[in-house]
Scaffold this motif. Structure first.
Motif, short mmCIF file in Angstrom:
data_model
loop_
_atom_site.label_atom_id
_atom_site.label_comp_id
_atom_site.label_asym_id
_atom_site.label_seq_id
_atom_site.Cartn_x
_atom_site.Cartn_y
_atom_site.Cartn_z
N GLU A 141 -2.99 -7.82 -0.95
CA GLU A 141 -3.26 -9.09 -1.78
C GLU A 141 -2.05 -9.44 -2.24
OE1 GLU A 141 -6.38 -8.58 -4.43
OE2 GLU A 141 -7.52 -9.27 -2.83
N PHE A 142 -0.79 -8.86 -2.03
CA PHE A 142 0.51 -9.27 -2.52
C PHE A 142 0.60 -9.03 -3.96
CE2 PHE A 142 0.12 -11.74 1.22
CZ PHE A 142 1.20 -11.18 2.14
N SER A 143 -0.08 -7.86 -4.44
CA SER A 143 -0.34 -7.53 -5.86
C SER A 143 0.13 -6.03 -5.97
CB SER A 143 -1.41 -7.98 -6.56
OG SER A 143 -2.61 -7.28 -6.15
N GLU A 144 0.84 -5.52 -5.39
CA GLU A 144 1.13 -4.13 -5.38
C GLU A 144 2.23 -3.70 -6.63
OE1 GLU A 144 2.90 -0.56 -2.45
OE2 GLU A 144 3.41 -2.65 -2.03
N GLU A 145 2.78 -4.60 -7.26
CA GLU A 145 3.63 -4.44 -8.26
C GLU A 145 2.70 -3.99 -9.58
OE1 GLU A 145 2.10 -8.62 -8.83
OE2 GLU A 145 3.04 -7.65 -7.36
N ASN A 146 1.36 -4.47 -9.63
CA ASN A 146 0.80 -3.89 -10.73
C ASN A 146 0.76 -2.30 -11.00
OD1 ASN A 146 0.39 -6.38 -12.16
ND2 ASN A 146 -1.33 -6.66 -10.48
N LEU A 147 0.43 -1.75 -9.66
CA LEU A 147 0.19 -0.24 -9.38
C LEU A 147 1.43 0.33 -9.59
CD1 LEU A 147 -1.54 2.11 -8.73
CD2 LEU A 147 -1.40 1.65 -6.36
N GLU A 148 2.32 -0.28 -9.08
CA GLU A 148 3.84 0.54 -9.11
C GLU A 148 4.19 0.59 -10.57
OE1 GLU A 148 5.16 1.94 -6.51
OE2 GLU A 148 3.46 1.35 -5.17
#
Length: 161
Positions: free
Chosen positions: A64-71
């Motif tokens: 979903e191109f939102s991995e930055e939140n988890l990272e």
């Protein structure tokens, strides 16, 4: 039987009946899986604390191109347990990677939280990122996590539990 359906060839009617049975079975299976989801993946925190759950959630967020939140959330977890002599370097790294306006993996924080964080970044302490981390956790819990629970990534995680 409906008059409209009686005009269809019997092969079509048989296929429609078969599809109805399959859909009914699928709906029943889905309902059972939902109950299993609730028992196994009770909340986002459970997933984040489970290696295979975390990996499945990461793959889903990447799709979903939102991995930055988890990272970002994981970086904050590392920061929280880091020795105090490393916190300033780590805080600077987290800001340049996730917080600054042109950060490569900029997270979606409200202006107030972002500004408050940037004001204290030169003298960080153990709880410097707590508010921002909680905001991102809430964002994932309300936005990404419900979609994850409905995804095939979640089904794969359930198999691994």
């Amino acid at each position: 039987m409906c008059k409209g359906l009686s005009s269809l060839p019997s092969t079509c009617l048989e296929k429609a009946k078969g599809m109805r049975v399959k859909l009914s079975h699928l709906a029943e299976t889905h309902q059972k899986l939902k109950l299993q989801d609730v028992k196994t993946l009770q909340d986002l925190e459970t997933v984040l604390n489970n290696k295979s759950g975390l990996q499945a959630f990461r793959v889903f967020l990447r799709s979903e191109f939102s991995e930055e939140n988890l990272e970002f959330w994981l970086a904050c977890e590392d920061y929280r347990v880091s020795p105090s002599n490393q916190q300033k370097t780590m805080a600077s790294s987290i800001c340049s990677k996730f917080i600054n306006p042109d950060a490569p993996q900029e997270v979606n924080l409200d202006a107030e939280t972002r500004e408050a964080l940037l004001r204290v970044i030169d003298s960080p302490c153990a709880d410097t990122f707590n508010k921002a981390q909680q905001r991102i956790f809430s964002l994932m819990a309300k936005d990404s996590f419900p979609r994850f629970l409905r995804s095939h990534h979640c089904m794969e995680a359930i198999k691994a539990f």
